[in-house]
Scaffold this motif. Structure first.
Motif, PDB file in Angstrom:
ATOM      1  N   THR A  54       0.823  -1.208   0.000  1.00  0.00           N
ATOM      2  CA  THR A  54       0.000   0.000   0.000  1.00  0.00           C
ATOM      3  C   THR A  54       0.857   1.258   0.000  1.00  0.00           C
ATOM      4  O   THR A  54       0.574   2.223  -0.726  1.00  0.00           O
ATOM      5  N   GLN A  55       1.917   1.266   0.787  1.00  0.00           N
ATOM      6  CA  GLN A  55       2.807   2.420   0.841  1.00  0.00           C
ATOM      7  C   GLN A  55       3.502   2.648  -0.499  1.00  0.00           C
ATOM      8  O   GLN A  55       3.643   3.796  -0.949  1.00  0.00           O
ATOM      9  N   LEU A  57       2.397   1.773  -3.507  1.00  0.00           N
ATOM     10  CA  LEU A  57       1.427   2.257  -4.480  1.00  0.00           C
ATOM     11  C   LEU A  57       1.035   3.705  -4.196  1.00  0.00           C
ATOM     12  O   LEU A  57       0.755   4.468  -5.134  1.00  0.00           O
ATOM     13  N   GLU A  58       1.029   4.084  -2.943  1.00  0.00           N
ATOM     14  CA  GLU A  58       0.721   5.471  -2.601  1.00  0.00           C
ATOM     15  C   GLU A  58       1.795   6.406  -3.145  1.00  0.00           C
ATOM     16  O   GLU A  58       1.491   7.521  -3.594  1.00  0.00           O
ATOM     17  N   ARG A  59       3.035   5.964  -3.121  1.00  0.00           N
ATOM     18  CA  ARG A  59       4.112   6.779  -3.697  1.00  0.00           C
ATOM     19  C   ARG A  59       3.930   6.934  -5.202  1.00  0.00           C
ATOM     20  O   ARG A  59       4.168   8.018  -5.753  1.00  0.00           O
ATOM     21  N   ARG A  61       1.033   6.821  -6.748  1.00  0.00           N
ATOM     22  CA  ARG A  61      -0.130   7.694  -6.927  1.00  0.00           C
ATOM     23  C   ARG A  61       0.246   9.161  -6.783  1.00  0.00           C
ATOM     24  O   ARG A  61      -0.176  10.008  -7.575  1.00  0.00           O
ATOM     25  N   LYS A  62       1.039   9.478  -5.767  1.00  0.00           N
ATOM     26  CA  LYS A  62       1.446  10.868  -5.547  1.00  0.00           C
ATOM     27  C   LYS A  62       2.289  11.382  -6.717  1.00  0.00           C
ATOM     28  O   LYS A  62       2.131  12.529  -7.143  1.00  0.00           O
ATOM     29  N   SER A  65       0.015  12.087  -9.605  1.00  0.00           N
ATOM     30  CA  SER A  65      -0.772  13.295  -9.376  1.00  0.00           C
ATOM     31  C   SER A  65       0.037  14.552  -9.651  1.00  0.00           C
ATOM     32  O   SER A  65      -0.480  15.525 -10.212  1.00  0.00           O
ATOM     33  N   HIS A  78       7.788  -2.888  -8.672  1.00  0.00           N
ATOM     34  CA  HIS A  78       6.674  -2.907  -7.720  1.00  0.00           C
ATOM     35  C   HIS A  78       5.956  -4.256  -7.703  1.00  0.00           C
ATOM     36  O   HIS A  78       5.218  -4.549  -6.757  1.00  0.00           O
ATOM     37  N   ALA A 167      -2.883   2.990  -9.683  1.00  0.00           N
ATOM     38  CA  ALA A 167      -2.303   4.090  -8.911  1.00  0.00           C
ATOM     39  C   ALA A 167      -1.990   5.285  -9.809  1.00  0.00           C
ATOM     40  O   ALA A 167      -2.035   6.435  -9.365  1.00  0.00           O
ATOM     41  N   GLU A 170      -5.906   6.333 -11.905  1.00  0.00           N
ATOM     42  CA  GLU A 170      -6.954   6.931 -11.085  1.00  0.00           C
ATOM     43  C   GLU A 170      -6.731   8.433 -10.903  1.00  0.00           C
ATOM     44  O   GLU A 170      -7.654   9.162 -10.565  1.00  0.00           O
ATOM     45  N   GLU A 171      -5.501   8.877 -11.132  1.00  0.00           N
ATOM     46  CA  GLU A 171      -5.211  10.313 -11.106  1.00  0.00           C
ATOM     47  C   GLU A 171      -5.525  10.971 -12.444  1.00  0.00           C
ATOM     48  O   GLU A 171      -5.591  12.198 -12.525  1.00  0.00           O
TER      49      GLU A 171
END
Length: 388
Positions: A54-55, A57-59, A61-62, A65, A78, A167, A170-171
Motif C-alpha cells: 500500500t505504501q 502504491l501510494e508513492r 499515486r502521488k 498526481s 513494484h 495508482a 486513477e489520477e
C-alpha cells in the motif's frame, strides 16, 4: 514437488510471446508441514506485506498526481513477492480454473514457494501466460456472453499489475467514468445521472452503446494509449503477452489483433484506458468548446448517457462521436443508440407541441422514466419547503 508452472517455462526468452497451448493441467501441491501451527505468524506477515504494498502504491499515486504528463519508466519492481501475495489473496477462492486446472486452494498449499518461483520467472523474463479458457454465460436478452477465464498465475500477475497501473490512471481518469474503478459502481453512475438531469438544463438524451466493444478494441491503439503514461518496457511487454496469449475453445487457440479478453482481470482497466483516450478526453473537450448549452456525461464501461440542453447540440455531438469512435476501430450499436427528448421540461414541451409523453431509456439494467424524474423533483421541492 511440482510448482505451479512447469519447469520448461524458465527457458522461455524474455519478452517473446507464444501462442502454444498444449499443456497438461498442473497437479495440486501437497500442504507443507507445520503450516497450521504458524497461522498467527502468517497472518502478521500478510498484514505487514499489504502495508508495504500500500505504501509503495501510494508513492506511485502521488507521483502520478504531481506529474500528469510524464511517463513512468520504473514500475516493474513494484511487482514484488509481497505484491503478488496481496494479489493472490484478493482473488476469489472458488473461481473457475483456467486451462491449467489449478485452483486457489491448491496454490495456497505451497504459497510461499509458488510465489517465489513466479516472481523469479517474471523478473528474469521467463514468465509466459497461458491461453484463457472460453466460457459462456447467459445474457438477459437470451444470447450468450463470451468470457475468458485466465490461468491462476495469470490472474495473480494481472491483478498485481492492475493495482500498479490503477495508482497512475486513477489520477488521470475523468469524473464521469464510473465502471471498474475503486470506490465506484453502477449505483454511483445512476445517482450522477439523476442529479445531472435534475440540476442541469437537460432536455435531450443521447443513449449510446458501443457495438461489441471488448471484442473490437484495436490492440495497437491500446498499447499506444498505455504508452502515454507507461514507459517501462517490461510492463508494456506483459500487456502485449496477455493480449496475444489467445483463447482456448474446442481444443483450438484463437489469437486476434482485436479485443481485450472480456473476463480477464486486467481487461476492465485496459478498457477504461482505451475509452479515456478514445472518448472521455475528447467528449470533455467537446463539452467545453463545442456545446452551446448545458451538457452532462455519464459513462459506465461502453454504455454511456449524454444529456443536452439543445437538440442541435445533441445531433452535432452524435455525428461527431461516430466519427471519433471510428478512428479507433469502434462503432455505435445501431439498435441501442438513439436520441430522445427527456428531462425536467420534456413533458410540458411535448404537450405544448401536441406530442405524447416523453420516451424512456435504459441504463445499467434500469429503465429511466420521466415520471420518476418528476416524482424526485417534487420530493426535493417538498423537502426544501419543509427545511425552510
Amino acid at each position: 514437488m511440482m510448482h505451479a508452472r512447469e519447469k520448461s517455462d524458465s527457458a522461455i526468452v524474455a519478452g517473446k510471446p507464444t501462442n502454444k497451448a498444449e499443456r497438461s493441467a498442473t497437479e495440486p501441491v501437497e500442504p507443507r508441514a507445520e503450516t497450521k501451527g504458524n497461522a498467527n505468524q502468517q497472518s502478521t506477515h500478510r498484514t505487514q506485506s499489504r502495508a508495504s504494498v500500500t505504501q509503495a502504491l501510494e508513492r506511485v499515486r502521488k507521483a502520478a498526481s504531481k506529474r500528469k504528463k510524464e511517463k513512468f519508466t520504473a514500475l516493474f519492481h513494484h511487482i514484488s513477492v509481497e505484491h503478488l501475495e496481496a494479489a493472490f489473496f484478493e482473488l476469489q477462492k472458488n473461481a473457475a480454473a483456467g486451462v491449467d486446472g489449478l485452483t486457489w486452494r491448491a496454490y495456497e498449499a505451497d504459497l510461499e514457494r509458488n510465489l517465489e518461483d513466479l516472481h523469479g520467472r517474471l523478473h528474469r523474463g521467463a514468465y509466459r501466460p497461458l491461453p484463457s479458457r472460453r466460457v459462456y454465460i447467459p445474457k438477459p436478452d437470451g444470447r450468450q456472453r463470451p468470457l475468458a477465464v485466465a490461468a491462476l498465475e495469470d490472474k495473480i500477475v494481472q491483478r498485481a499489475t492492475t493495482a500498479v497501473l490503477n495508482a497512475i490512471y486513477e489520477e488521470d481518469f475523468l469524473g464521469f467514468s464510473y465502471a471498474f474503478r475503486p470506490g465506484r459502481g453502477a449505483h454511483d453512475a445512476m445517482d450522477a445521472l439523476v442529479v445531472g438531469i435534475e440540476s442541469r438544463k437537460v432536455n435531450f438524451i443521447v443513449d449510446a452503446d458501443i457495438h461489441s466493444f471488448f471484442d473490437t478494441v484495436d490492440q495497437e491503439w491500446l498499447i499506444r494509449f498505455v504508452e502515454h503514461r507507461v514507459g517501462d518496457r517490461r510492463i508494456v511487454r506483459l500487456i502485449r503477452k496477455w493480449l496475444k496469449a489467445g483463447v482456448l475453445e474446442d481444443g483450438i487457440v484463437n489469437v486476434s489483433d482485436k479485443g481485450t479478453g472480456q473476463g480477464a482481470v486486467i481487461s476492465p482497466l485496459l478498457a477504461n484506458i482505451y475509452l479515456h483516450y478514445g472518448f472521455d478526453q475528447w467528449a470533455e473537450g467537446w463539452r467545453r468548446h463545442e456545446a452551446t448549452g448545458d451538457m452532462i456525461i455519464v459513462r459506465y464501461a461502453d454504455d454511456f448517457i449524454v444529456g443536452f440542453e439543445y437538440e442541435s447540440d445533441a445531433r452535432r455531438f452524435l455525428d461527431a462521436m461516430r466519427e471519433r469512435l471510428g478512428k479507433f476501430a469502434l462503432s455505435l450499436h445501431s439498435e441501442k443508440t438513439r436520441l430522445i427528448e427527456f428531462g425536467r421540461f420534456a413533458a410540458k414541451n411535448r404537450e405544448r407541441r401536441g406530442l405524447g409523453k416523453p420516451e424512456t431509456f435504459d441504463f445499467l439494467g434500469y429503465s429511466v422514466l420521466q415520471r420518476h424524474m418528476e416524482r424526485r423533483a417534487t420530493q426535493r421541492k417538498r423537502q426544501c419547503r419543509e427545511a425552510a
